[in-house]
Design a protein around this motif. Structure first.
Motif, PDB file in Angstrom:
ATOM      1  N   LYS A  71       2.930   1.774  -1.253  1.00  0.00           N
ATOM      2  CA  LYS A  71       4.230   2.328  -1.619  1.00  0.00           C
ATOM      3  C   LYS A  71       4.988   2.671  -0.346  1.00  0.00           C
ATOM      4  O   LYS A  71       4.524   3.469   0.459  1.00  0.00           O
ATOM      5  CB  LYS A  71       4.061   3.604  -2.449  1.00  0.00           C
ATOM      6  N   TYR A 107      -4.682  -1.437   7.340  1.00  0.00           N
ATOM      7  CA  TYR A 107      -4.974  -0.938   5.993  1.00  0.00           C
ATOM      8  C   TYR A 107      -6.444  -1.058   5.616  1.00  0.00           C
ATOM      9  O   TYR A 107      -6.804  -0.808   4.476  1.00  0.00           O
ATOM     10  CB  TYR A 107      -4.132  -1.684   4.962  1.00  0.00           C
ATOM     11  N   ARG A 160      -3.442  -4.204  -8.990  1.00  0.00           N
ATOM     12  CA  ARG A 160      -4.182  -3.008  -8.546  1.00  0.00           C
ATOM     13  C   ARG A 160      -4.212  -2.919  -7.021  1.00  0.00           C
ATOM     14  O   ARG A 160      -4.229  -1.843  -6.442  1.00  0.00           O
ATOM     15  CB  ARG A 160      -5.629  -3.046  -9.080  1.00  0.00           C
ATOM     16  N   LYS A 208      -0.174  -2.350  -5.864  1.00  0.00           N
ATOM     17  CA  LYS A 208       0.311  -1.016  -6.213  1.00  0.00           C
ATOM     18  C   LYS A 208       0.030   0.039  -5.150  1.00  0.00           C
ATOM     19  O   LYS A 208       0.671   1.084  -5.129  1.00  0.00           O
ATOM     20  CB  LYS A 208      -0.422  -0.551  -7.479  1.00  0.00           C
ATOM     21  N   GLN A 209      -0.981  -0.232  -4.325  1.00  0.00           N
ATOM     22  CA  GLN A 209      -1.399   0.786  -3.365  1.00  0.00           C
ATOM     23  C   GLN A 209      -0.459   0.891  -2.172  1.00  0.00           C
ATOM     24  O   GLN A 209      -0.589   1.777  -1.346  1.00  0.00           O
ATOM     25  CB  GLN A 209      -2.811   0.471  -2.850  1.00  0.00           C
ATOM     26  N   SER A 225       6.377  -2.143  -5.457  1.00  0.00           N
ATOM     27  CA  SER A 225       6.094  -1.766  -4.083  1.00  0.00           C
ATOM     28  C   SER A 225       6.164  -3.018  -3.221  1.00  0.00           C
ATOM     29  O   SER A 225       6.017  -4.126  -3.719  1.00  0.00           O
ATOM     30  CB  SER A 225       4.716  -1.126  -3.989  1.00  0.00           C
TER      31      SER A 225
END
Ligand code: PHE
Length: 335
Positions: A332, A312, A326, A329-330, A96
């Protein structure tokens, strides 16, 4: 019986040899079929033993062949040769984009829609582009506003740029008005690292130079920008000081809870500073040979991390640089 021994001791040096072996035992005209067809002619009292023996031979031959086949396959895979290309692939996790890249691209998108192009400059700068040309002569106290990493200290000429305003200078040196450009990039300041500040961060600089550019153009542009990025939102311009702009202002965005239903951004309370801006100081224009009597313009500079944190709801600026999967990855997106 002797065949069973032969089969047990068989070893193939090539796949071709293995295939010949398979045909000779298990093929249509192979040894086993031959035995099976002879079965009828065997005297009844021997049938039991004979049957047992050919079954054992069949078993031995089949398992020998399977074993050798698997061994050949392993050898090939070790060499990187894979036989069955129709086998379903193993799943690959898709990466991502980094949130800083996402927000940077969003900012670029918003400004390209109103005719700004993208320009870049070096991260290692000289005193002229980072300070002097921006109306910050040597020993000017405003230089202390930004704690600088110097690369060359005697004289203090080469440094890591402390802001993207250096790109303004380079762009005006190399282009003639009208100018509409934004300059994203990494900047460096000798600051203590905390949840709110880092020694490396990113800015986007904006520069607009033309005839008759006024403060209202600046304000309108900023209102357009914040509305595009944050949705319906409220900003205010607070008088401030930068050596390279006059007048100067700081832009705050309303980050309130009371107006939850009216504004998309709802976390935190009150006004939050998101950028510095102002009308380009005539001295700066003179330094790059643009006539301040003919042209005027505005400039602004914002921190990408700060905006990403708002968008965000990220609480700690250090998250951007820890490369914690972790966290990453959030985000995308394909932008
Ligand atoms: N360069 C200023 C800073 O880093 C921001 C700024 C840019 C202010 C352009 C005014 C005009 O804080």
């Amino acid at each position: 019986k002797s065949h069973i021994e032969t089969v047990k001791n068989f070893n193939a040096s090539s796949e071709k040899e293995l295939e010949e072996f398979r045909i000779s035992y298990l093929g249509k005209k192979g040894i086993l079929n031959d035995f099976f067809s002879k079965f009828k002619t065997v005297p009844n009292e021997q049938k039991k033993d004979f049957g047992k023996a050919i079954n054992e031979l069949k078993q031995e031959a089949s398992s020998k062949i399977e074993g050798l086949k698997a061994a050949f396959k392993n050898q090939q895979e070790e060499k990187g040769i894979y036989g069955d290309l129709t086998k379903p692939g193993e799943q690959i996790e898709i990466g991502s984009r980094h949130p800083i890249s996402l927000v940077k691209n969003q900012i670029i998108e918003v400004f390209s829609n109103i005719g700004f192009n993208v320009s870049e400059g070096p991260e290692i700068e000289d005193d002229w582009h980072n300070f002097s040309a921006l109306n910050l002569p040597e020993y000017h106290p405003a230089r202390d506003m930004q704690d600088t990493f110097f690369i060359q200290t005697d004289p203090k000429d080469i440094l890591l740029r402390t802001h993207t305003s250096s790109v303004q200078v380079r762009y005006m040196e190399n282009n003639t008005p009208p100018i509409r450009t934004i300059s994203p990039g990494r900047v460096f300041r000798n600051e203590d690292i905390s949840s709110r500040s880092h020694c490396i961060f990113h800015q986007v600089e904006g520069l607009y130079i033309d005839k008759n550019v006024s403060f209202k153009d600046l304000k309108q542009t900023l209102m357009y920008f914040t509305e595009q990025l944050f949705g319906k939102s409220k900003i205010r311009l607070r008088p401030s000081y930068f050596p390279f702009t006059e007048p100067s202002a700081e832009v705050d965005i309303y980050w309130g809870l009371e107006t939850e239903t009216d504004y998309r951004i709802t976390k935190g309370t009150g006004w939050l500073e998101i950028m510095g801006c102002g009308m380009v100081d005539p001295n700066v224009l003179k330094n790059v040979n643009i006539d301040p009597n003919e042209y005027s313009g505005f400039a602004f500079g914002m921190g990408i991390e700060r905006i990403a944190m708002l968008l965000y709801q990220i609480e700690d600026i250090r998250m951007f640089y820890e490369n914690d999967i972790r966290f990453l990855k959030q985000f995308k997106s394909v932008l």
